[in-house]
Design an enzyme around this catalytic site. Structure first.
Site, PDB file in Angstrom:
ATOM      1  N   LYS A 140      -0.250 -14.577  39.994  1.00 10.57           N
ATOM      2  CA  LYS A 140       1.017 -15.317  39.977  1.00 10.57           C
ATOM      3  C   LYS A 140       2.063 -14.334  39.486  1.00 10.57           C
ATOM      4  O   LYS A 140       2.252 -14.133  38.287  1.00 10.57           O
ATOM      5  CB  LYS A 140       0.900 -16.517  39.043  1.00 10.57           C
ATOM      6  CG  LYS A 140       1.788 -17.688  39.391  1.00 10.57           C
ATOM      7  CD  LYS A 140       3.267 -17.389  39.470  1.00 10.57           C
ATOM      8  CE  LYS A 140       3.939 -17.284  38.147  1.00 10.57           C
ATOM      9  NZ  LYS A 140       5.344 -16.820  38.218  1.00 10.57           N
TER      10      LYS A 140
ATOM     11  N   SER B 133       6.113 -12.313  27.974  1.00 11.13           N
ATOM     12  CA  SER B 133       6.716 -12.432  26.643  1.00 11.13           C
ATOM     13  C   SER B 133       5.762 -13.109  25.657  1.00 11.13           C
ATOM     14  O   SER B 133       4.867 -13.853  26.053  1.00 11.13           O
ATOM     15  CB  SER B 133       8.011 -13.240  26.738  1.00 11.13           C
ATOM     16  OG  SER B 133       7.701 -14.533  27.189  1.00 11.13           O
ATOM     17  N   THR B 134       6.006 -12.872  24.394  1.00 10.89           N
ATOM     18  CA  THR B 134       5.185 -13.476  23.342  1.00 10.89           C
ATOM     19  C   THR B 134       5.312 -14.998  23.381  1.00 10.89           C
ATOM     20  O   THR B 134       4.329 -15.721  23.203  1.00 10.89           O
ATOM     21  CB  THR B 134       5.615 -12.897  21.974  1.00 10.89           C
ATOM     22  OG1 THR B 134       5.341 -11.493  22.010  1.00 10.89           O
ATOM     23  CG2 THR B 134       4.859 -13.531  20.820  1.00 10.89           C
ATOM     24  N   GLU B 135       6.522 -15.470  23.672  1.00  7.57           N
ATOM     25  CA  GLU B 135       6.733 -16.924  23.723  1.00  7.57           C
ATOM     26  C   GLU B 135       5.857 -17.559  24.816  1.00  7.57           C
ATOM     27  O   GLU B 135       5.176 -18.555  24.578  1.00  7.57           O
ATOM     28  CB  GLU B 135       8.213 -17.159  24.026  1.00  7.57           C
ATOM     29  CG  GLU B 135       8.660 -18.558  23.816  1.00  7.57           C
ATOM     30  CD  GLU B 135      10.080 -18.746  24.349  1.00  7.57           C
ATOM     31  OE1 GLU B 135      10.819 -17.752  24.487  1.00  7.57           O
ATOM     32  OE2 GLU B 135      10.411 -19.904  24.648  1.00  7.57           O
TER      33      GLU B 135
ATOM     34  N   GLY C  89       3.213 -16.246  26.052  1.00 10.77           N
ATOM     35  CA  GLY C  89       1.827 -16.015  25.617  1.00 10.77           C
ATOM     36  C   GLY C  89       1.310 -17.178  24.770  1.00 10.77           C
ATOM     37  O   GLY C  89       0.164 -17.600  24.905  1.00 10.77           O
TER      38      GLY C  89
ATOM     39  N   GLU D 284      -1.020  -9.445  26.987  1.00 13.19           N
ATOM     40  CA  GLU D 284      -0.228  -8.227  26.788  1.00 13.19           C
ATOM     41  C   GLU D 284       1.209  -8.681  26.653  1.00 13.19           C
ATOM     42  O   GLU D 284       1.850  -9.037  27.640  1.00 13.19           O
ATOM     43  CB  GLU D 284      -0.380  -7.290  27.993  1.00 13.19           C
ATOM     44  CG  GLU D 284      -1.815  -6.910  28.312  1.00 13.19           C
ATOM     45  CD  GLU D 284      -2.421  -5.939  27.323  1.00 13.19           C
ATOM     46  OE1 GLU D 284      -1.688  -5.336  26.536  1.00 13.19           O
ATOM     47  OE2 GLU D 284      -3.664  -5.806  27.326  1.00 13.19           O
TER      48      GLU D 284
ATOM     49  N   CYS E 272       7.806  -2.908  27.965  1.00  9.78           N
ATOM     50  CA  CYS E 272       7.293  -3.625  26.794  1.00  9.78           C
ATOM     51  C   CYS E 272       7.170  -2.718  25.574  1.00  9.78           C
ATOM     52  O   CYS E 272       7.415  -3.135  24.463  1.00  9.78           O
ATOM     53  CB  CYS E 272       5.948  -4.252  27.132  1.00  9.78           C
ATOM     54  SG  CYS E 272       4.806  -3.078  27.866  1.00  9.78           S
TER      55      CYS E 272
ATOM     56  N   GLU F 104      13.187  -8.578  20.672  1.00  8.40           N
ATOM     57  CA  GLU F 104      13.027  -7.766  21.882  1.00  8.40           C
ATOM     58  C   GLU F 104      14.231  -8.021  22.795  1.00  8.40           C
ATOM     59  O   GLU F 104      14.476  -9.153  23.201  1.00  8.40           O
ATOM     60  CB  GLU F 104      11.733  -8.144  22.600  1.00  8.40           C
ATOM     61  CG  GLU F 104      11.429  -7.225  23.760  1.00  8.40           C
ATOM     62  CD  GLU F 104      10.141  -7.602  24.480  1.00  8.40           C
ATOM     63  OE1 GLU F 104       9.880  -8.804  24.671  1.00  8.40           O
ATOM     64  OE2 GLU F 104       9.403  -6.675  24.864  1.00  8.40           O
TER      65      GLU F 104
HETATM   66  P1  NAD Z   1       7.798 -14.100  30.896  1.00 12.57           P
HETATM   67  O1  NAD Z   1       6.883 -14.409  29.777  1.00 12.57           O
HETATM   68  O2  NAD Z   1       9.046 -14.885  31.016  1.00 12.57           O
HETATM   69  O3  NAD Z   1       7.055 -14.267  32.285  1.00 12.57           O
HETATM   70  C1  NAD Z   1       5.853 -13.578  32.573  1.00 12.57           C
HETATM   71  C2  NAD Z   1       5.108 -14.347  33.650  1.00 12.57           C
HETATM   72  O4  NAD Z   1       4.700 -15.610  33.106  1.00 12.57           O
HETATM   73  C3  NAD Z   1       5.927 -14.671  34.895  1.00 12.57           C
HETATM   74  O5  NAD Z   1       5.105 -14.602  36.035  1.00 12.57           O
HETATM   75  C4  NAD Z   1       6.362 -16.095  34.634  1.00 12.57           C
HETATM   76  O6  NAD Z   1       6.655 -16.794  35.835  1.00 12.57           O
HETATM   77  C5  NAD Z   1       5.126 -16.656  33.967  1.00 12.57           C
HETATM   78  N1  NAD Z   1       5.354 -17.837  33.124  1.00 12.57           N
HETATM   79  C6  NAD Z   1       6.503 -18.253  32.526  1.00 12.57           C
HETATM   80  N2  NAD Z   1       6.288 -19.385  31.837  1.00 12.57           N
HETATM   81  C7  NAD Z   1       4.980 -19.697  31.986  1.00 12.57           C
HETATM   82  C8  NAD Z   1       4.142 -20.729  31.488  1.00 12.57           C
HETATM   83  N3  NAD Z   1       4.614 -21.692  30.691  1.00 12.57           N
HETATM   84  N4  NAD Z   1       2.833 -20.725  31.832  1.00 12.57           N
HETATM   85  C9  NAD Z   1       2.324 -19.753  32.612  1.00 12.57           C
HETATM   86  N5  NAD Z   1       3.075 -18.744  33.121  1.00 12.57           N
HETATM   87  C10 NAD Z   1       4.381 -18.712  32.803  1.00 12.57           C
HETATM   88  O7  NAD Z   1       8.095 -12.538  30.817  1.00 12.57           O
HETATM   89  P2  NAD Z   1       9.092 -11.682  31.737  1.00 12.57           P
HETATM   90  O8  NAD Z   1      10.474 -12.027  31.307  1.00 12.57           O
HETATM   91  O9  NAD Z   1       8.712 -11.810  33.173  1.00 12.57           O
HETATM   92  O10 NAD Z   1       8.719 -10.192  31.309  1.00 12.57           O
HETATM   93  C11 NAD Z   1       9.221  -9.604  30.181  1.00 12.57           C
HETATM   94  C12 NAD Z   1       8.268  -9.717  29.005  1.00 12.57           C
HETATM   95  O11 NAD Z   1       7.005  -9.179  29.369  1.00 12.57           O
HETATM   96  C13 NAD Z   1       8.715  -8.914  27.817  1.00 12.57           C
HETATM   97  O12 NAD Z   1       8.508  -9.669  26.643  1.00 12.57           O
HETATM   98  C14 NAD Z   1       7.805  -7.702  27.827  1.00 12.57           C
HETATM   99  O13 NAD Z   1       7.629  -7.081  26.589  1.00 12.57           O
HETATM  100  C15 NAD Z   1       6.553  -8.295  28.342  1.00 12.57           C
HETATM  101  N6  NAD Z   1       5.673  -7.247  28.905  1.00 12.57           N
HETATM  102  C16 NAD Z   1       4.570  -6.877  28.197  1.00 12.57           C
HETATM  103  C17 NAD Z   1       3.755  -5.849  28.684  1.00 12.57           C
HETATM  104  C18 NAD Z   1       2.541  -5.395  27.917  1.00 12.57           C
HETATM  105  O14 NAD Z   1       1.700  -4.702  28.482  1.00 12.57           O
HETATM  106  N7  NAD Z   1       2.399  -5.751  26.655  1.00 12.57           N
HETATM  107  C19 NAD Z   1       4.061  -5.219  29.890  1.00 12.57           C
HETATM  108  C20 NAD Z   1       5.194  -5.632  30.592  1.00 12.57           C
HETATM  109  C21 NAD Z   1       6.000  -6.656  30.081  1.00 12.57           C
END
Ligand code: NAD
Length: 496
Positions: free
Chosen positions: A189, A243-245, A247, A264, A298, A398
């Protein structure tokens, strides 16, 4: 092609209406909802994606389950090794196309997306070797009765891979490569803002011979299709990057059937420059630790701790470096930084710039949107704040944009204390010519990866992951293969 002509867009980008990729073929969604995806450099809509429904997710998971139990389960380690190498060959043949798709979809310049080839090559070669690392052990026991005991390892099953938008061309391989190495199947996804390289990759891998149903892609909003995948009863593992949120909601959703998780998450990594550092390397290194991918990384080293005695020189040189970075449409030659992913992300980053000013940080470069030809895109000039305190919002949260916060320090102990004052623990950098000092920092910083006199080197054979609110689980290294397998302990009796 003359020097300034843009590369030709691949045929894949010329069909605007995209479908889901399920069971080895394009498939219409059972919902009417569609999402527009834009080129963030121009604001132009480049495709519309299905907003997958519950039925779509169910169909994709069922295809992945069938594949897991079917022909794919009979592939031997050598078969999977040969398949991964075939996949690598097909990606190599189509790599320029994939790099262009990624640039147009999420904005990173071609210089960056083209450089991913080297990483993809190392990643697939490493996971190909790991097909031989999927066995168990025979173990002596002290049980009476002459039992023979051994462990076997088996693939965990259907893996849901939920990806962020900041680099899906590479990010998807962190799920696909271990799945191919171990015999798992996948439902991906991708983020709604950047799904195109994931859709095209699924098609290419199928052309390379990956059996139907092993790789499926459902597009759509996270709160809908992402959440449905995370709570699906027939998904065995979630590999989540984001994102952590989000997660936190994945952890809750995974409770439905006690899924295995790999998380991650976000970061706010410290990068520490001591006065004895080689500044000719440390200044560009520390700058690109934040500005690469326009700050949407990240592990970006966004809290830049600089020893007070070199602060004036450092500040001036990093500000000058930031001003030399060429911003532009990533398809144009010589562009160093593309736009942010969207106007929404730009507005969020601008909000942090306002907060930095209001809380008393000193803006020494950037902080503004470039005008002229870049007006229509989500561009932001690389931004340097100085005189930042660790308790300001720009140092705590962040930002995910090209904004670095310089925080002065005097002593080693102070640098370490400030570096660890964060809920995150993804990365960290140290710049010094004193190996003892470097090692004390390496040991003291609580983070999953520490770079000394460089920042951001990552190799799939080593592994990458976080601690604290940056998540758990490991991308790359033999640990990643372990996580896609579960162990069976076997006791064989009646031998005497
Ligand atoms: P995000 O958490 O908004 O979205 C990530 C994915 O989760 C997307 O596909 C989104 O559609 C999906 N998603 C959103 N809400 C969801 C839910 N309730 N249930 C299941 N899936 C859901 O993150 P983003 O804005 O796309 O990316 C940026 C974030 O990702 C930053 O916090 C960054 O640090 C993190 N990141 C971490 C790593 C790592 O390896 N640690 C790598 C890249 C990015």
């Amino acid at each position: 092609m003359n020097q300034t002509a843009l590369p030709e867009l691949p045929a894949f980008l010329q069909t605007r209406e995209k479908s889901l990729f399920i069971d080895g073929a394009w498939r219409n969604s059972q919902s009417d909802g569609r999402i527009e995806t834009r080129n963030p450099a121009t604001g132009e809509v480049i495709a519309t994606l299905p907003d997958a429904s519950k039925e779509d997710v169910d169909v994709a998971v069922a295809a992945a389950r069938r594949a897991f139990e079917g022909e794919w389960s009979r592939f031997t380690p050598n078969d999977r090794h040969a398949l991964i190498m075939k996949v690598l060959g097909v990606i190599e043949k189509h790599f320029e196309e994939l790099a262009i798709i990624e640039t147009v979809d999420m904005g990173a310049p071609l210089s960056r997306t083209r450089s991913f080839w080297n990483y993809i090559d190392r990643c697939l070669r490493f996971f190909a070797t790991q097909t031989a690392n999927t066995g168990g052990q025979t173990l002596p026991t002290s049980l009476p009765g002459g039992l023979m005991t051994m462990t076997l390892r088996a693939p965990v099953g259907v893996v849901g891979g939920i990806l962020p938008w900041n680099g899906p061309l590479i990010g998807q391989l962190w799920v696909l490569a271990p799945a191919l190495a171990t015999g798992c199947t996948v439902v991906l996804k991708p983020a709604a803002e950047a799904s195109l390289s994931v859709l095209r990759m699924a098609e290419l891998m199928t052309e390379a011979g990956v059996p139907k149903g092993v790789i499926n892609v459902v597009t759509g909003r996270g709160s809908k299709s992402g959440a449905m995948l995370a709570e699906h009863q027939d998904v065995d593992r979630i590999a989540f990057t984001g994102s952590t949120e989000t997660g936190r909601s994945i952890i809750k959703a995974s409770a439905t059937n006690i899924k295995r998780l790999q998380l991650e998450l976000g970061g706010k990594s410290p990068d520490i420059v001591f006065a004895d550092a080689d500044l000719d390397r440390a200044i560009p290194g520390a700058a690109m630790a934040v500005f690469a991918n326009s700050g949407q990384v990240c592990y970006a080293g966004t809290r830049l701790f600089v020893q007070s005695s070199i602060l004036p020189e450092f500040e001036e040189r990093i500000a000058n470096f930031a001003r030399t970075l060429k911003l532009g449409n990533g398809l144009e030659p010589d562009v160093a930084l593309g736009p942010l992913i969207s106007d929404k992300q730009l507005a969020s980053v601008m909000g942090y710039i306002d907060a930095g000013r209001e809380e008393g940080a000193r803006l020494v470069a950037g902080g503004t949107k470039p005008g002229g030809a870049l007006e229509a895109g989500a561009f932001l000039n690389p931004t340097v704040f100085s005189s930042v305190h660790n308790d300001m919002r720009i140092a705590r949260e962040e930002i995910f944009g090209p904004v670095v916060s310089i925080i002065p320090f005097d002593t080693e102990a102070e640098a370490l204390k400030l570096a660890n004052e964060t809920p995150y623990g993804l990365g960290g950098g140290v710049w010094t010519q004193d190996i003892g000092k470097a090692m004390r920092m390496v040991q003291g910083i609580r983070a999953g990866t520490i770079w000394v006199n460089n920042y951001g080197a990552i190799d799939p054979s080593v592994g990458f992951g976080g601690v604290k609110a940056s998540g758990y689980g490991w991308k790359g290294g033999p640990q990643h293969v372990d996580a896609f397998l579960y162990q069976k302990s076997v006791y064989i009796g009646g031998l005497h």
